[in-house]
Design a protein around this motif. Structure first.
Motif, mmCIF file in Angstrom:
data_model
loop_
_atom_site.group_PDB
_atom_site.id
_atom_site.type_symbol
_atom_site.label_atom_id
_atom_site.label_comp_id
_atom_site.label_asym_id
_atom_site.label_seq_id
_atom_site.Cartn_x
_atom_site.Cartn_y
_atom_site.Cartn_z
ATOM 1 N N ALA A 41 0.838 -1.225 0.000
ATOM 2 C CA ALA A 41 0.000 0.000 0.000
ATOM 3 C C ALA A 41 0.857 1.252 0.000
ATOM 4 N N LEU A 42 1.927 1.229 0.828
ATOM 5 C CA LEU A 42 2.830 2.378 0.872
ATOM 6 C C LEU A 42 3.493 2.613 -0.470
ATOM 7 N N LYS A 43 3.905 1.581 -1.129
ATOM 8 C CA LYS A 43 4.522 1.723 -2.458
ATOM 9 C C LYS A 43 3.558 2.372 -3.444
ATOM 10 N N LYS A 44 2.292 1.984 -3.357
ATOM 11 C CA LYS A 44 1.325 2.544 -4.268
ATOM 12 C C LYS A 44 1.125 4.032 -4.012
ATOM 13 N N GLN A 45 1.099 4.432 -2.713
ATOM 14 C CA GLN A 45 0.956 5.840 -2.382
ATOM 15 C C GLN A 45 2.102 6.669 -2.908
ATOM 16 N N LEU A 46 3.288 6.119 -2.850
ATOM 17 C CA LEU A 46 4.497 6.837 -3.297
ATOM 18 C C LEU A 46 4.710 6.727 -4.801
ATOM 19 N N ILE B 237 5.484 4.037 -6.421
ATOM 20 C CA ILE B 237 6.507 3.054 -6.748
ATOM 21 C C ILE B 237 5.849 1.825 -7.362
ATOM 22 N N ASP B 238 6.469 1.429 -8.462
ATOM 23 C CA ASP B 238 5.900 0.235 -9.127
ATOM 24 C C ASP B 238 5.903 -0.964 -8.172
ATOM 25 N N VAL B 239 4.842 -1.612 -8.258
ATOM 26 C CA VAL B 239 4.695 -2.831 -7.431
ATOM 27 C C VAL B 239 4.740 -4.037 -8.367
ATOM 28 N N ASP B 240 5.679 -4.877 -8.216
ATOM 29 C CA ASP B 240 5.795 -6.054 -9.087
ATOM 30 C C ASP B 240 4.650 -7.027 -8.807
#
Length: 232
Positions: free
Chosen positions: A222-227, A229-232
């Motif tokens: 979830a944090l990656k999505k907010q920032l 950042i691609d999520v593999d």
């Protein structure tokens, strides 16, 4: 005779300690004695046979000498017949020659009887020699068998003795103790496992129940999505 008496005495003495005697040594001693008897029998046979041969030769010699004196008597009579010798003297000489012939033939007859006796003795000795040879071969064969049986019996005795020395009860007791020890270790292991389960904290139990590692992963995603950042 004295040797036989001595051996009888020995037999009576040895009978007292018969059970202590070594059968192998006794058999070997018996064979040695039989071989000594065989040597003596062979020597006696050779002597008697030689005597028989000499007697036969002397017999033939006496017979030939008797024939020679008969021939001489004939020659003397022929000389008288040809008047080369006085008739009375020739007759006396011829009689002497014939008397010598008769004596020689008598000696030859006596030697023939002696020769028959010697030959008979030689035959008896030869039979004894053959019997001794047979018995020696038989005893040596039996000795070999006895030695082989003795080795087997000693080996069997040793194995049986070793087996007899094993305490079956103590062996079973030892196995039972080992079984108890294994069961005790297994129970102790289960007890430690149960104790470890009881020592878990409430947090550990909650995380273990809901899967704490998976919720952390969801939060990271979830944090990656907010920032952005691609999520593999």
């Amino acid at each position: 005779m004295f040797k036989r008496i001595f051996r009888i005495g020995q037999a009576e003495i040895h009978a007292v300690v018969d059970k202590m005697e070594d059968p192998i040594k006794m058999t070997e001693q018996g064979i040695r004695e039989m071989k000594e008897d065989l040597e003596q029998a062979l020597e006696a046979y050779a002597k008697v046979k030689a005597l028989a041969i000499r007697t036969q030769n002397n017999t033939e010699k006496k017979k030939l000498e008797a024939e020679e004196f008969e021939h001489k008597a004939i020659l003397i009579l022929q000389k008288a017949q040809n008047q080369e010798l006085d008739a009375d003297k020739a007759e006396n000489l011829a009689k002497e020659a014939l008397l010598l012939k008769k004596e020689l033939l008598a000696e030859a007859t006596e030697l023939t009887k002696q020769g028959e006796i010697h030959n008979h003795s030689a035959e008896e000795l030869h039979k004894n020699v053959e019997v001794l040879k047979f018995n020696i071969n038989k005893w040596e064969s039996e000795l070999s068998t006895l030695k082989a049986r003795l080795k087997v019996s000693k080996a069997t005795k040793l194995v049986n003795k070793q087996l007899a020395n094993i305490d079956a009860n103590s062996t079973i007791s030892m196995l039972e103790r080992m079984k108890e020890k294994v069961e005790e270790d297994e129970a102790l292991s289960k007890a430690y496992a149960a104790l470890a389960d009881k020592n878990k904290s409430v947090v550990d139990e909650i995380n273990s129940t809901i899967g704490g590692a998976d919720s952390v992963n969801h939060e990271l995603t979830a944090l990656k999505k907010q920032l952005g950042i691609d999520v593999d």
